[in-house]
Design a protein around this motif. Structure first.
Motif, PDB file in Angstrom:
ATOM      1  N   MET A  36       0.825  -1.187   0.000  1.00  0.00           N
ATOM      2  CA  MET A  36       0.000   0.000   0.000  1.00  0.00           C
ATOM      3  C   MET A  36       0.872   1.254   0.000  1.00  0.00           C
ATOM      4  O   MET A  36       0.547   2.213  -0.689  1.00  0.00           O
ATOM      5  N   LEU A  37       1.934   1.227   0.795  1.00  0.00           N
ATOM      6  CA  LEU A  37       2.817   2.387   0.826  1.00  0.00           C
ATOM      7  C   LEU A  37       3.463   2.624  -0.530  1.00  0.00           C
ATOM      8  O   LEU A  37       3.589   3.763  -0.969  1.00  0.00           O
ATOM      9  N   ALA A  38       3.868   1.558  -1.201  1.00  0.00           N
ATOM     10  CA  ALA A  38       4.493   1.688  -2.515  1.00  0.00           C
ATOM     11  C   ALA A  38       3.535   2.289  -3.540  1.00  0.00           C
ATOM     12  O   ALA A  38       3.956   2.940  -4.486  1.00  0.00           O
ATOM     13  N   GLU A  39       2.237   2.079  -3.336  1.00  0.00           N
ATOM     14  CA  GLU A  39       1.222   2.623  -4.239  1.00  0.00           C
ATOM     15  C   GLU A  39       0.800   4.029  -3.854  1.00  0.00           C
ATOM     16  O   GLU A  39      -0.046   4.626  -4.515  1.00  0.00           O
ATOM     17  N   GLY A  40       1.349   4.562  -2.767  1.00  0.00           N
ATOM     18  CA  GLY A  40       1.056   5.929  -2.366  1.00  0.00           C
ATOM     19  C   GLY A  40       0.051   6.093  -1.242  1.00  0.00           C
ATOM     20  O   GLY A  40      -0.229   7.212  -0.834  1.00  0.00           O
ATOM     21  N   SER A  41      -0.503   5.016  -0.738  1.00  0.00           N
ATOM     22  CA  SER A  41      -1.460   5.126   0.371  1.00  0.00           C
ATOM     23  C   SER A  41      -0.727   5.509   1.642  1.00  0.00           C
ATOM     24  O   SER A  41       0.289   4.923   1.976  1.00  0.00           O
ATOM     25  N   ARG A  42      -1.246   6.494   2.331  1.00  0.00           N
ATOM     26  CA  ARG A  42      -0.624   6.931   3.580  1.00  0.00           C
ATOM     27  C   ARG A  42      -1.582   6.846   4.766  1.00  0.00           C
ATOM     28  O   ARG A  42      -1.161   6.703   5.893  1.00  0.00           O
ATOM     29  N   HIS A  43      -2.850   6.977   4.514  1.00  0.00           N
ATOM     30  CA  HIS A  43      -3.862   6.928   5.567  1.00  0.00           C
ATOM     31  C   HIS A  43      -4.747   5.716   5.284  1.00  0.00           C
ATOM     32  O   HIS A  43      -5.467   5.693   4.291  1.00  0.00           O
ATOM     33  N   VAL A  44      -4.664   4.739   6.163  1.00  0.00           N
ATOM     34  CA  VAL A  44      -5.315   3.453   5.932  1.00  0.00           C
ATOM     35  C   VAL A  44      -6.320   3.181   7.040  1.00  0.00           C
ATOM     36  O   VAL A  44      -6.029   3.392   8.218  1.00  0.00           O
ATOM     37  N   THR A  45      -7.501   2.707   6.648  1.00  0.00           N
ATOM     38  CA  THR A  45      -8.508   2.252   7.600  1.00  0.00           C
ATOM     39  C   THR A  45      -8.716   0.766   7.379  1.00  0.00           C
ATOM     40  O   THR A  45      -9.043   0.346   6.269  1.00  0.00           O
ATOM     41  N   LEU A  46      -8.480  -0.017   8.417  1.00  0.00           N
ATOM     42  CA  LEU A  46      -8.743  -1.450   8.360  1.00  0.00           C
ATOM     43  C   LEU A  46     -10.124  -1.710   8.933  1.00  0.00           C
ATOM     44  O   LEU A  46     -10.421  -1.309  10.059  1.00  0.00           O
ATOM     45  N   VAL A  47     -10.965  -2.365   8.159  1.00  0.00           N
ATOM     46  CA  VAL A  47     -12.309  -2.730   8.607  1.00  0.00           C
ATOM     47  C   VAL A  47     -12.225  -4.156   9.125  1.00  0.00           C
ATOM     48  O   VAL A  47     -11.904  -5.077   8.380  1.00  0.00           O
ATOM     49  N   LEU A  48     -12.496  -4.327  10.399  1.00  0.00           N
ATOM     50  CA  LEU A  48     -12.272  -5.604  11.081  1.00  0.00           C
ATOM     51  C   LEU A  48     -13.534  -6.438  11.259  1.00  0.00           C
ATOM     52  O   LEU A  48     -13.530  -7.397  12.033  1.00  0.00           O
TER      53      LEU A  48
END
Length: 73
Positions: free
Chosen positions: A1-13
């Motif tokens: 995800m970081l390599a694709e540019g995502s910096r703010h991630v929400t994990l839905v559990l």
């Protein structure tokens, strides 16, 4: 995800049925990687068992859980 540019991630559990110490260590590692990249990690939606695991953990301050429909998530 970081390599694709995502910096703010929400994990839905919502599909997670169990959370143990190993799970917390993985989440800490993801959080740290995102933090070093200038990002953040949010957690939302969870089963009763996962919510209880977080509430009993000293990491509950590090990983606040948000409801899936919570705009703060």
């Amino acid at each position: 995800m970081l390599a694709e540019g995502s910096r703010h991630v929400t994990l839905v559990l919502c599909g997670v049925t169990r959370c143990d110490n190993a799970s917390f260590y993985v989440l800490l590692g993801v959080r740290q990687a995102l933090h070093h990249a200038g990002g953040s990690l949010s957690l939302s939606g969870s089963s009763t068992n996962v919510r209880l695991a977080f509430e009993r953990s000293p990491l509950r301050q590090v990983f606040p859980l948000h409801d899936e429909d919570d705009p703060a998530a």
